[in-house]
Every structure is written in structure tokens, then in C-alpha cells.
Design a protein around this motif. Structure first.
Motif, PDB file in Angstrom:
ATOM      1  N   VAL A 138       0.836  -1.198   0.000  1.00 36.29           N
ATOM      2  CA  VAL A 138       0.000   0.000   0.000  1.00 36.29           C
ATOM      3  C   VAL A 138       0.874   1.252   0.000  1.00 36.29           C
ATOM      4  O   VAL A 138       0.554   2.243  -0.673  1.00 36.29           O
ATOM      5  N   ASP A 139       1.997   1.235   0.692  1.00 34.70           N
ATOM      6  CA  ASP A 139       2.914   2.381   0.699  1.00 34.70           C
ATOM      7  C   ASP A 139       3.437   2.657  -0.705  1.00 34.70           C
ATOM      8  O   ASP A 139       3.505   3.812  -1.143  1.00 34.70           O
ATOM      9  N   VAL A 140       3.810   1.610  -1.434  1.00 32.79           N
ATOM     10  CA  VAL A 140       4.308   1.779  -2.807  1.00 32.79           C
ATOM     11  C   VAL A 140       3.183   2.290  -3.707  1.00 32.79           C
ATOM     12  O   VAL A 140       3.397   3.176  -4.546  1.00 32.79           O
ATOM     13  N   LEU A 141       1.979   1.776  -3.536  1.00 32.19           N
ATOM     14  CA  LEU A 141       0.855   2.235  -4.346  1.00 32.19           C
ATOM     15  C   LEU A 141       0.519   3.702  -4.077  1.00 32.19           C
ATOM     16  O   LEU A 141       0.151   4.444  -4.994  1.00 32.19           O
ATOM     17  N   GLU A 142       0.661   4.143  -2.832  1.00 26.60           N
ATOM     18  CA  GLU A 142       0.416   5.550  -2.509  1.00 26.60           C
ATOM     19  C   GLU A 142       1.460   6.450  -3.159  1.00 26.60           C
ATOM     20  O   GLU A 142       1.143   7.549  -3.614  1.00 26.60           O
ATOM     21  N   ILE A 143       2.707   5.991  -3.224  1.00 22.87           N
ATOM     22  CA  ILE A 143       3.749   6.763  -3.911  1.00 22.87           C
ATOM     23  C   ILE A 143       3.376   6.902  -5.387  1.00 22.87           C
ATOM     24  O   ILE A 143       3.468   7.987  -5.965  1.00 22.87           O
ATOM     25  N   GLY A 144       2.953   5.815  -6.010  1.00 26.80           N
ATOM     26  CA  GLY A 144       2.539   5.875  -7.410  1.00 26.80           C
ATOM     27  C   GLY A 144       1.329   6.765  -7.612  1.00 26.80           C
ATOM     28  O   GLY A 144       1.224   7.469  -8.622  1.00 26.80           O
ATOM     29  N   ASN A 145       0.425   6.778  -6.656  1.00 24.34           N
ATOM     30  CA  ASN A 145      -0.758   7.631  -6.752  1.00 24.34           C
ATOM     31  C   ASN A 145      -0.369   9.101  -6.655  1.00 24.34           C
ATOM     32  O   ASN A 145      -0.911   9.940  -7.368  1.00 24.34           O
ATOM     33  N   ARG A 146       0.566   9.412  -5.776  1.00 20.98           N
ATOM     34  CA  ARG A 146       1.023  10.804  -5.650  1.00 20.98           C
ATOM     35  C   ARG A 146       1.718  11.279  -6.920  1.00 20.98           C
ATOM     36  O   ARG A 146       1.584  12.412  -7.330  1.00 20.98           O
ATOM     37  N   LEU A 147       2.488  10.382  -7.553  1.00 17.27           N
ATOM     38  CA  LEU A 147       3.220  10.740  -8.766  1.00 17.27           C
ATOM     39  C   LEU A 147       2.380  10.573 -10.027  1.00 17.27           C
ATOM     40  O   LEU A 147       2.854  10.864 -11.118  1.00 17.27           O
ATOM     41  N   LYS A 148       1.149  10.065  -9.879  1.00 19.66           N
ATOM     42  CA  LYS A 148       0.235   9.839 -10.991  1.00 19.66           C
ATOM     43  C   LYS A 148       0.848   8.910 -12.043  1.00 19.66           C
ATOM     44  O   LYS A 148       0.914   9.229 -13.225  1.00 19.66           O
ATOM     45  N   ILE A 149       1.303   7.762 -11.571  1.00 19.57           N
ATOM     46  CA  ILE A 149       1.906   6.742 -12.420  1.00 19.57           C
ATOM     47  C   ILE A 149       0.958   5.558 -12.490  1.00 19.57           C
ATOM     48  O   ILE A 149       0.355   5.173 -11.497  1.00 19.57           O
ATOM     49  N   LYS A 150       0.860   4.951 -13.679  1.00 21.35           N
ATOM     50  CA  LYS A 150       0.116   3.701 -13.800  1.00 21.35           C
ATOM     51  C   LYS A 150       0.957   2.601 -13.186  1.00 21.35           C
ATOM     52  O   LYS A 150       2.151   2.498 -13.456  1.00 21.35           O
TER      53      LYS A 150
END
Length: 135
Positions: A111-123
Motif C-alpha cells: 500500500v505504501d508503494v501504491l500511494e507513492i505511485g498515486n502521488r506521482l500519478k503513475i500507472k
């Protein structure tokens, strides 16, 4: 002399179907309210049976069972994943991150990695192992 009583008209509203209507409305709103979840992290899951590659630029992020992070097989400091991803996606339009996470890993790390991707707007796509055919 006519002493019979006149019939009085009484107004009566049938409400027996009102219970059914209220029940169906309540059921509808219960079903709809369970479908709406505003705290969803969007994750594109791959189909393990297809071998199509539709991504233009991919970045591999691996997380081992002990919580070590790797960016394209290069080890990272525990807090450096977000900055390293930000540097890698700078200037690229369509970047997809392939997450390779050990199945024994704590869900919070994922979930931490997914939140980083969400902040950076990465698929983000989570890699899976292909199914083993029996027989």
C-alpha cells in the motif's frame, strides 16, 4: 316517511403496497452505497495468461520479503523510492511501473508503494506468476 340512513362515503387510501415500495427503495440504496468507495487506490492488474506488452516505458519496482526496495534491480534506500521514481519519470509521458512484490510481504508495504505511485500519478501494474497447468 323514509327513516333510512344515508350512506356516508368514506375516503380510504390503500397503503398496503407502500411497504413493498419502501423495502425496495431501502434495498436499492443499500446496494448502491456498498458499490461506492471513495478511498480506492487504482491498480491495473495483469492477466497472467496473456503475453501482450502494451506499455511504452516500463520501470520495475521489486520489494523483497524483508522490505528491501529495488528499482530496475538497483537497491534503494528505504525512503528513496519516491525520489528515484520521480527522477526516472521526469519528461516521459506514459510510464508504467511493474510491481514485483514477494507474496509473503506485509500488505502495508504494498500500500505504501501504491500511494507513492498515486502521488506521482503513475500507472502501476502488479506482476503475477503464470498459472501452472496441471496435467
Amino acid at each position: 316517511m323514509d327513516l333510512s340512513r344515508r350512506r356516508k362515503l368514506s375516503s380510504h387510501v390503500e397503503t398496503s403496497s407502500m411497504n413493498d415500495i419502501m423495502f425496495f427503495l431501502m434495498l436499492f440504496f443499500l446496494i448502491v452505497s456498498t458499490m461506492v468507495n471513495p478511498n480506492v487506490i487504482k491498480l491495473l492488474l495483469p492477466n497472467a495468461r496473456s503475453g501482450k506488452a502494451v506499455m511504452k516505458q516500463t520501470i520495475n519496482v521489486s520489494v523483497t520479503a524483508d522490505g528491501s526496495y529495488f528499482l530496475d534491480r538497483q537497491p534503494l534506500a528505504p525512503g528513496g523510492l519516491e525520489e528515484a521514481l520521480r527522477q526516472r519519470i521526469k519528461g516521459s509521458e506514459e510510464t508504467t511501473v511493474v510491481l514485483r512484490v514477494d507474496k509473503a510481504l506485509n500488505v502495508q508495504k504494498l500500500v505504501d508503494v501504491l500511494e507513492i505511485g498515486n502521488r506521482l500519478k503513475i500507472k502501476m501494474v502488479m506482476a503475477t506468476a503464470a498459472e501452472q497447468s496441471k496435467g
